[in-house]
Each structure stands twice: as structure tokens, then as C-alpha cells.
Design an enzyme around this catalytic site. Sequence first.
Site, PDB file in Angstrom:
ATOM      1  CD  GLU A  46       4.492  -3.566  29.976  1.00 29.78           C
ATOM      2  OE1 GLU A  46       5.727  -3.436  30.022  1.00 29.78           O
ATOM      3  OE2 GLU A  46       3.933  -4.494  29.358  1.00 29.78           O
ATOM      4  CB  THR A  47      -2.268  -2.039  33.946  1.00 34.28           C
ATOM      5  OG1 THR A  47      -2.255  -3.397  34.398  1.00 34.28           O
ATOM      6  CG2 THR A  47      -3.688  -1.508  34.009  1.00 34.28           C
TER       7      THR A  47
END
Length: 294
Positions: A46-47
Site C-alpha cells: 500500500e501507499t
Amino acid sequence: MNFYIVDVFAESKYAGNQLAVFCGAGVADLSDTQMLQIAREINYSETTFVRSPEPQNGGYDVRIFTPKKELPFAGHPTLGTAFVIQQEIINKPVQQVILNLAVGQIPVTFNYQNEAADVLWMRQNSPTFGQVLPADSLAGVLNLEVDEIDDRFPIQEVSTGVPFIIVPLKTLASLKKAKVNLDKYFELIETTTAKEILIFCPETYSDVNDLSVRVFAPSLGIPEDPATGSANGCLAGYLVNYAYFGKDAIDVKVEQGYEIDRPSLLLLQSQKKDGEIEVLVGGRVVMVAKGEFV
């Protein structure tokens, strides 16, 4: 835009689950497509994007993206983003940072050691329990034998914001050898609300830990995740609901990521209270890098 790389649920650098956090004036101008493109460029599980350095309704607006899509909630991005906000935006010790996510406001509480952030805790939503799934189906998906699954407890969909299929195994040997059959996996998730799978067992690599876990999320573009706070929150609720340890409250250490060389440690606390199950997931965050996206 400024960006930060942190390792979440890590006892040291280069362990736990990597996270990239973007903040600064340029983040507010990003479209959904641009945020997804950046998440693909980073290519971590994830970002996250902090949409404004100023709190709204007491919390910070945050968006979470995998390389394939946006998520309404995820565990290690919640802890990691709260850590970056405290370190780089607030820039002083505070008791709590609240994130405004698609599932609602998620508070993260800070413990400090010599004024340095130590263990962070997030309170997740009370778990909901979905359909129970047959052991033979999940055994086929995981390339295991049916008798390697612990039939004292159900295979079930559980959600504290994002649903996961929870699969209890008997031994660490079974956990180690599990391998997702993608054809059977994608056939299975056509019939389920949850698209990701958490498997766990009571045998561990380290004697100080209580459970060993693996999480598979091919539908999100993540073959295996090294540390999954959302999934472990679901597991915490499951352990209490079914009195896995013989009681309706837990305080346990969970290891994850050993099979992919990213050893991680997650702390789970959960109890039944006033007819609901409370879930807390904790861990440490380590800053690895800072930079600028141009």
C-alpha cells in the site's frame, strides 16, 4: 510532494511491511488516477496520501491505494501514516492521531520511550462475521490436505473494515508449505465477500510469540503480505469470538512475513465488552527514507 518510506510492524529497519506516505501541498491536487499510478510506481502493498496537513473534524484525511485499487481501510498503512503525521507534520509528542478513512475515523494511540515513539496502537471497528466456508475448498486453494486444517474452529469471513477469510491450521509445517492455487483461488472468491486469506497456527518461529500468520492477497496484486494489520484485527476478533485460547480476552504476539524474509511482529489485544468485541492492533514503525517526488 514529500514522501516517506517506513517499515511497519518492524523491530528494526528492513523488516515488517513497507509503506510509502505522500504529503505536502501537491497531494490535494492529485486525481484518483494519479494516486493509483503513483502506488503502482512505488509497488508496495500500500501507499498512502495525506490530503492536507491540517486536521478536518479532528482527524487527517488519508487515502490508501494498493497497486490495483483504493482500499477503505488497511492496518499497516494506518499505523505508518499516523507515525509520519506525528513525526513530520505535528512534529512533537502527542497522545493520539486520528485518521479520516473511508470506513470512518480510526484513532492511533502513541506510547513513547524517552520521547521517541515506541508502540503505536489502532482501535479497529468491532468485527462482523460472515459465511463459514468448507475445509475441502480452502485446502484445495492452499494446496493443503483437509486434515491439516484445525476442524475445532470454523473457516470464516471476518471484517473489521476489510473482510478476510480466516483459516486455522494445526502446525507450522502446514503454514510454511501453503501455496495459493490461483485458479482455485479466483474461482473461490467469486462466491465470497472476502477476497484475501489469512492462515494461522499456534506453532511459531520464535518462542516468545503466540501465533504465526501468513496473508495472501492476489486480487489486490499482493501475492503475500509481510504484515497485515487489518487481517490481524479480524483474527483478533475471531480468537475472542471462538475462545481460541479458552477465554474471551486476548493479549498476544503474532509473527508474520518470515516466509518472505520480512519478519514482522504484531500485537493483538481484544475482549468482549458490552455485547461487542473490541479490537486493538499494535506495533512499531521505523523510518527508512525521506525524499521528494517531482
